[in-house]
Enzyme design. Structure first.
Site, PDB file in Angstrom:
ATOM      1  N   SER A  96       0.874  -1.180   0.000  1.00 60.87           N
ATOM      2  CA  SER A  96       0.000   0.000   0.000  1.00 60.87           C
ATOM      3  C   SER A  96       0.912   1.230   0.000  1.00 60.87           C
ATOM      4  O   SER A  96       1.291   1.724   1.055  1.00 60.87           O
ATOM      5  CB  SER A  96      -0.902   0.002   1.228  1.00 60.87           C
ATOM      6  OG  SER A  96      -1.638  -1.192   1.306  1.00 60.87           O
ATOM      7  N   LYS A 170      -6.774   2.079  -2.793  1.00 58.47           N
ATOM      8  CA  LYS A 170      -6.491   1.303  -1.567  1.00 58.47           C
ATOM      9  C   LYS A 170      -6.464   2.226  -0.344  1.00 58.47           C
ATOM     10  O   LYS A 170      -7.030   1.909   0.712  1.00 58.47           O
ATOM     11  CB  LYS A 170      -5.154   0.573  -1.727  1.00 58.47           C
ATOM     12  CG  LYS A 170      -4.592  -0.015  -0.455  1.00 58.47           C
ATOM     13  CD  LYS A 170      -5.477  -1.084   0.149  1.00 58.47           C
ATOM     14  CE  LYS A 170      -4.974  -1.491   1.517  1.00 58.47           C
ATOM     15  NZ  LYS A 170      -5.905  -2.372   2.219  1.00 58.47           N
ATOM     16  N   LYS A 239      -0.481   5.020   8.348  1.00 59.61           N
ATOM     17  CA  LYS A 239       0.206   5.346   7.089  1.00 59.61           C
ATOM     18  C   LYS A 239      -0.812   5.469   5.946  1.00 59.61           C
ATOM     19  O   LYS A 239      -0.812   6.445   5.197  1.00 59.61           O
ATOM     20  CB  LYS A 239       1.229   4.230   6.805  1.00 59.61           C
ATOM     21  CG  LYS A 239       1.986   4.342   5.524  1.00 59.61           C
ATOM     22  CD  LYS A 239       1.682   3.284   4.473  1.00 59.61           C
ATOM     23  CE  LYS A 239       1.489   1.871   4.876  1.00 59.61           C
ATOM     24  NZ  LYS A 239       1.192   0.927   3.826  1.00 59.61           N
TER      25      LYS A 239
END
Ligand code: NAD
Length: 293
Positions: A96, A170, A239
């Protein structure tokens, strides 16, 4: 085009390890590399282990990355992998990563005569084991079509746009998921304080309009039994949702809820530690519940 018979795979962690097992079960030979010796050891007899990241790219048409984030992806590329990519190689970043950095990296990979495709996943460690991940592919049509049979060994493949589109989607998916988990945790904890049983609430909500992946999966499987072992860390969630907030801000979309979600998750990850399972956010909220009310 038939799926490649040998691929390179770099990053054999919580996700990489079960994804590699799916590939091998599908008849693919894997040249595997991870900087952690124990991650390589866990796949003893399953992969062909190699000693460096560039060695994973030796003689293979496809190299897959499943690393923590864009910083690590770029450092691995700069440590010799980029130079080791033969012309025509498909480099598939299933981590990701950050969409804008992915676009920039795609130009460097193209200068090498290779093609970067982003293919991040959703579905967690259990989805990786079962081969039921959702795989969000960003990249040119031809590369996406070539990769489809290979990626299909790991899950449900969706070509969502050009390079970087998968990484953008994502991050946005995880922003929704993070907000759902916070919202459902606050609601369930309030119901519990009122005297309701969480199991009873979940059973009712999962047939009602408040349901989400958090009420259908995370609460019953990891939070109610207090195992907190989904395999996805709070640090990685923070994140991802910071990337999504950056996208919302860059596009001028109102993002007050996203900003608050990032703030709360950031505090939780600081207090729990970045390696805590992300489902521990419910435990963290419970700790912050006022006593005596
Ligand atoms: P992880 O930390 O378990 O695995 C990452 C692996 O990369 C580790 O084995 C680590 O040793 C290796 N690594 C780190 N630096 C390296 C380097 N320089 N060279 C070679 N190997 C290196 O993480 P994970 O949970 O498997 O997540 C991987 C990616 O997938 C992340 O981007 C994460 O956000 C994403 N993701 C995770 C989940 C999940 O449920 N865990 C779900 C969807 C997406």
């Amino acid at each position: 085009m038939p799926e490649p018979s040998t691929v390179g795979f770099i990053g054999l962690g919580r996700m990489g390890e079960p994804m590699v097992r799916r590939l091998v079960a599908g008849g693919v030979t894997v040249r595997g590399y991870d900087s952690a010796a124990e991650a390589v050891k866990a796949l003893d007899g399953v992969i062909t282990p190699v000693d460096t990241a560039p060695a994973a790219a030796d003689g293979v048409p496809v190299v897959i990355l499943m690393l923590p984030d864009s910083n690590v992806v770029e450092s691995v590329l700069d440590s010799g992998l980029l130079d080791a990519l033969a012309p025509g190689t498909l480099l598939v970043d299933m981590s990701s990563s950050e969409p804008l950095r992915t676009r920039a990296l795609a130009e460097r990979v193209a200068a090498q005569g290779a093609t970067l495709v982003d293919a991040p996943v959703s579905g967690g460690v259990s989805g990786a084991r079962a081969g039921t991940l959702t795989i969000m592919v960003g990249g040119p049509d031809e590369a996406a079509a070539t990769l489809e049979p290979l990626l299909a060994l790991m899950g449900r493949v969706r070509h969502v746009g050009g390079v970087g589109a998968g990484h953008a989607l994502k991050a946005l998916n995880n922003l929704m998921s993070a907000a759902h988990l916070l919202a459902s945790s606050e609601a369930i904890l309030a119901g519990e304080r009122f005297g309701l049983d969480p199991a009873v609430m979940l059973d009712a909500v999962n047939g009602s309009s408040g349901r989400s992946g958090s009420t259908e999966n995370k609460w019953p499987n990891y939070i109610v039994p207090e195992t907190y072992n989904s395999g996805f860390t709070a640090g990685l969630m923070v994140k991802d949702i910071r990337i999504a907030l950056g996208l919302a801000e860059a596009t001028g979309v109102p993002s007050e809820l996203a900003a608050r979600t990032v703030e709360l998750w950031g505090r939780a990850a600081d207090e729990l530690g970045p390696d805590a399972d992300h489902t521990e956010i419910a435990r963290w909220l419970r700790q912050h519940t006022r006593e005596g009310t």
